[in-house]
Write an enzyme that holds these catalytic residues in place. Structure first.
Site, PDB file in Angstrom:
ATOM      1  N   ARG A  23      51.295  -9.282 -57.299  1.00  0.00           N
ATOM      2  CA  ARG A  23      52.007  -9.635 -56.781  1.00  0.00           C
ATOM      3  C   ARG A  23      52.810 -10.342 -58.496  1.00  0.00           C
ATOM      4  NH1 ARG A  23      53.738 -11.318 -52.080  1.00  0.00           N
ATOM      5  NH2 ARG A  23      56.010 -11.969 -52.786  1.00  0.00           N
ATOM      6  N   ARG A  27      57.411 -12.345 -59.649  1.00  0.00           N
ATOM      7  CA  ARG A  27      57.406 -13.953 -59.588  1.00  0.00           C
ATOM      8  C   ARG A  27      57.750 -14.425 -60.601  1.00  0.00           C
ATOM      9  NH1 ARG A  27      53.197 -15.222 -54.786  1.00  0.00           N
ATOM     10  NH2 ARG A  27      55.014 -14.493 -53.476  1.00  0.00           N
ATOM     11  N   ARG A  36      67.301 -10.097 -61.629  1.00  0.00           N
ATOM     12  CA  ARG A  36      66.800 -10.042 -59.920  1.00  0.00           C
ATOM     13  C   ARG A  36      68.234 -11.407 -59.463  1.00  0.00           C
ATOM     14  NH1 ARG A  36      64.182 -11.522 -56.045  1.00  0.00           N
ATOM     15  NH2 ARG A  36      66.476 -12.012 -55.092  1.00  0.00           N
ATOM     16  N   ASP A  72      57.790  -4.557 -50.892  1.00  0.00           N
ATOM     17  CA  ASP A  72      57.378  -5.582 -49.770  1.00  0.00           C
ATOM     18  C   ASP A  72      56.576  -4.596 -48.645  1.00  0.00           C
ATOM     19  OD1 ASP A  72      57.528  -8.890 -49.116  1.00  0.00           O
ATOM     20  OD2 ASP A  72      58.624  -7.546 -47.542  1.00  0.00           O
ATOM     21  N   TYR A 148      54.655 -11.213 -38.637  1.00  0.00           N
ATOM     22  CA  TYR A 148      56.606 -11.331 -38.491  1.00  0.00           C
ATOM     23  C   TYR A 148      57.114 -10.999 -37.606  1.00  0.00           C
ATOM     24  CZ  TYR A 148      55.361 -12.364 -43.274  1.00  0.00           C
ATOM     25  OH  TYR A 148      54.936 -13.078 -44.978  1.00  0.00           O
TER      26      TYR A 148
HETATM   27  O1  CP3 Z   1      51.987 -12.261 -50.274  1.00  0.00           O
HETATM   28  C1  CP3 Z   1      50.874 -11.405 -50.415  1.00  0.00           C
HETATM   29  O2  CP3 Z   1      50.101 -11.538 -49.209  1.00  0.00           O
HETATM   30  C2  CP3 Z   1      51.107  -9.805 -49.979  1.00  0.00           C
HETATM   31  C3  CP3 Z   1      51.416  -9.185 -49.144  1.00  0.00           C
HETATM   32  C4  CP3 Z   1      53.229  -9.892 -49.173  1.00  0.00           C
HETATM   33  C5  CP3 Z   1      53.800  -8.585 -49.486  1.00  0.00           C
HETATM   34  N1  CP3 Z   1      55.188  -9.125 -48.765  1.00  0.00           N
HETATM   35  C6  CP3 Z   1      53.685  -8.087 -51.069  1.00  0.00           C
HETATM   36  C7  CP3 Z   1      54.488  -8.192 -51.430  1.00  0.00           C
HETATM   37  C8  CP3 Z   1      53.526 -10.928 -47.697  1.00  0.00           C
HETATM   38  C9  CP3 Z   1      53.013 -11.413 -46.735  1.00  0.00           C
HETATM   39  C10 CP3 Z   1      54.414 -10.023 -47.691  1.00  0.00           C
HETATM   40  C11 CP3 Z   1      55.857 -11.005 -47.197  1.00  0.00           C
HETATM   41  C12 CP3 Z   1      56.815 -12.217 -47.924  1.00  0.00           C
HETATM   42  N2  CP3 Z   1      57.949 -11.222 -48.167  1.00  0.00           N
HETATM   43  C13 CP3 Z   1      57.044 -12.985 -48.102  1.00  0.00           C
HETATM   44  C14 CP3 Z   1      56.166 -13.905 -48.359  1.00  0.00           C
HETATM   45  C15 CP3 Z   1      56.914 -14.701 -46.722  1.00  0.00           C
HETATM   46  C16 CP3 Z   1      55.348 -15.236 -46.196  1.00  0.00           C
HETATM   47  O3  CP3 Z   1      54.943 -15.044 -44.893  1.00  0.00           O
HETATM   48  O4  CP3 Z   1      55.195 -16.895 -46.580  1.00  0.00           O
HETATM   49  C17 CP3 Z   1      57.822 -12.873 -48.987  1.00  0.00           C
HETATM   50  C18 CP3 Z   1      58.523 -14.355 -49.297  1.00  0.00           C
HETATM   51  C19 CP3 Z   1      58.704 -11.183 -49.194  1.00  0.00           C
HETATM   52  C20 CP3 Z   1      60.551 -11.046 -49.690  1.00  0.00           C
HETATM   53  C21 CP3 Z   1      59.394 -10.921 -51.446  1.00  0.00           C
HETATM   54  N3  CP3 Z   1      59.163 -10.157 -51.651  1.00  0.00           N
HETATM   55  C22 CP3 Z   1      60.498 -11.213 -52.674  1.00  0.00           C
HETATM   56  C23 CP3 Z   1      61.856 -12.489 -52.626  1.00  0.00           C
HETATM   57  C24 CP3 Z   1      59.950 -10.511 -53.555  1.00  0.00           C
HETATM   58  C25 CP3 Z   1      60.203 -10.577 -54.057  1.00  0.00           C
HETATM   59  C26 CP3 Z   1      59.796 -11.599 -55.408  1.00  0.00           C
HETATM   60  C27 CP3 Z   1      58.230 -11.559 -55.172  1.00  0.00           C
HETATM   61  O5  CP3 Z   1      58.357 -12.816 -55.155  1.00  0.00           O
HETATM   62  O6  CP3 Z   1      57.146 -11.197 -56.055  1.00  0.00           O
HETATM   63  C28 CP3 Z   1      58.536  -9.440 -52.593  1.00  0.00           C
HETATM   64  C29 CP3 Z   1      57.441  -8.400 -53.404  1.00  0.00           C
HETATM   65  C30 CP3 Z   1      56.484  -8.157 -52.842  1.00  0.00           C
HETATM   66  N4  CP3 Z   1      55.658  -8.312 -51.749  1.00  0.00           N
HETATM   67  C31 CP3 Z   1      55.748  -7.801 -54.103  1.00  0.00           C
HETATM   68  C32 CP3 Z   1      54.766  -6.984 -53.395  1.00  0.00           C
HETATM   69  C33 CP3 Z   1      53.369  -6.377 -53.128  1.00  0.00           C
HETATM   70  C34 CP3 Z   1      55.993  -6.957 -55.188  1.00  0.00           C
HETATM   71  C35 CP3 Z   1      55.969  -7.746 -56.679  1.00  0.00           C
HETATM   72  C36 CP3 Z   1      54.294  -7.682 -56.877  1.00  0.00           C
HETATM   73  O7  CP3 Z   1      53.193  -6.438 -56.417  1.00  0.00           O
HETATM   74  O8  CP3 Z   1      54.255  -8.017 -58.060  1.00  0.00           O
END
Ligand code: CP3
Length: 345
Positions: A23, A27, A36, A72, A148
């Site tokens: 991530r 973030r 964003r 994501d 999910y």
């Molecule tokens: O954190 C992990 O466990 C990694 C696997 C994972 C991702 N997305 C990869 C990701 C998981 C479990 C998710 C689901 C998800 N998607 C959540 C978690 C919800 C929960 O169940 O607790 C959320 C909040 C999202 C939506 C989302 N994804 C947002 C708002 C963003 C952008 C901002 C941020 O938080 O990074 C993402 C991006 C994202 N999801 C990335 C990855 C690998 C790209 C960011 C990066 O690699 O740095």
């Protein structure tokens, strides 16, 4: 291209200990937050230019040795036509949770990734063409994606997921097959676009004990890993709280296992054996504790990783949003100053 990350994945000596952060894009970065404020998450993911831009932000700022593509884990499900929204401060929310055999049979496949995932694949291509650091493609683990879909959104207990898994194993197996197919199709397309390593984020699979994992989740993970095996890129498997599952990640075919902060890397290495590399495992919360603590804990990680090649420095899970980006820059510099392992195995 800086190949320290790929070399460590293959357990070859490298000129530095490679480091990247799960991530790392988004973030904690102000430049990401600025972007964003103007673009929704799915709009960023739909654009190759924005995907490449956000993916490169942490490479430029932190000096990390790999770029994880900005996307994501639910993106391929959305690309397949499944109705999912990313709700702020919640996560992915599905309009039609999957609970029955009919629901599973109605799930679409990822038919044409080159058009339905054009932003992601174009973004990978653009970053790979800069030829600076390797691009890591990724997918969600089948169990995590299923959690999910079945719950309809984020969950703490995975009660509906486990009830389906144990109570209707045929439906569960069909669901695993559909998700394996979508994940594998997505990964193959990402590799063909230029990803030179892949990671399966099976973030929530630590909810299972080893026997249950072996029976209900490992076959699908194995199948995803097998589907991309001939491409020859390093394959990383990661999940939170999966200390007891690490040997099974190796048995499933991972080349690298991601280790959270609950298991020291010497113990993790003993669990996965000499033919698998390890990635991790600094507690992301340590990055909020000030530099002396960060340095001391990072030193502990490196000491426990030992003297054999095959350690990719990373956090034990994703960067916390409250992290000061300058601490991560300093951490990357510090890791790069440490002596990399030289002993060949
Ligand atoms: O954190 C992990 O466990 C990694 C696997 C994972 C991702 N997305 C990869 C990701 C998981 C479990 C998710 C689901 C998800 N998607 C959540 C978690 C919800 C929960 O169940 O607790 C959320 C909040 C999202 C939506 C989302 N994804 C947002 C708002 C963003 C952008 C901002 C941020 O938080 O990074 C993402 C991006 C994202 N999801 C990335 C990855 C690998 C790209 C960011 C990066 O690699 O740095």
């Amino acid at each position: 291209m800086n190949d320290a990350f790929l070399r460590a994945c293959r357990r070859e000596p490298a000129d530095r200990i490679p480091v990247w952060f799960m991530r790392q894009a988004g973030r904690c970065l102000p430049e990401y937050r600025e972007l964003r404020a103007q673009h929704e998450m799915f709009d960023v993911m739909a654009s190759a230019e924005l995907t490449a831009l956000v993916t490169q932000q942490p490479v430029k700022r932190f000096g990390v040795d790999a770029a994880v593509i900005f996307s994501d884990i639910v993106a391929p499900l959305s690309a397949a036509g499944i109705d999912v929204k990313l709700v702020a401060d919640v996560g992915p929310v599905f309009a039609n949770p999957v609970r029955t055999a009919a629901d599973v049979h109605a799930l679409p496949r990822l038919a044409d990734p080159s058009s339905s995932m054009a932003g992601l694949l174009g973004g990978i291509k653009q970053v790979a063409e800069t030829d600076t650091v390797p691009v890591i493609g990724f997918c969600g683990g089948p169990f995590t994606l299923a959690s999910y879909l079945v719950e309809g959104g984020p969950s703490r207990e995975y009660a509906k997921t486990k009830a389906l898994m144990l109570g209707a194993p045929d439906v569960w197996n069909a669901l695993m097959e559909a998700l394996t197919d979508i994940a594998a199709t997505s990964l193959l397309a990402q590799i063909d676009a230029g990803a030179s390593a892949i990671q399966i984020f099976d973030s929530w699979v630590g909810a299972l004990d080893p026997d249950t994992y072996r029976r209900y989740a490992m076959p699908a993970t194995h199948a995803v890993l097998e589907a991309v095996a001939t491409r020859g890129v390093p394959r990383i498997v990661f999940g939170v709280s999966t200390g007891e599952l690490l040997p099974l990640f190796a048995e499933a075919g991972a080349d690298v296992v991601g280790v959270d902060w609950r298991v020291p890397l010497d113990l993790a290495r003993a669990r996965v054996g000499p033919h698998v590399a390890v990635q991790g495992n600094l507690d992301p919360a340590v990055c909020l504790a000030g530099w002396p603590a960060v340095q001391a804990e990072a030193q502990r990680v490196i000491d426990a990783a030992g003297s054999s090649p095959g350690h990719v420095f990373n956090l034990g899970w994703g960067v916390l949003p409250a992290t000061d980006p300058d601490v991560l820059t300093q951490l990357v510099d510090w890791v790069h100053q440490q002596q990399p392992p030289t002993e060949s195995m």
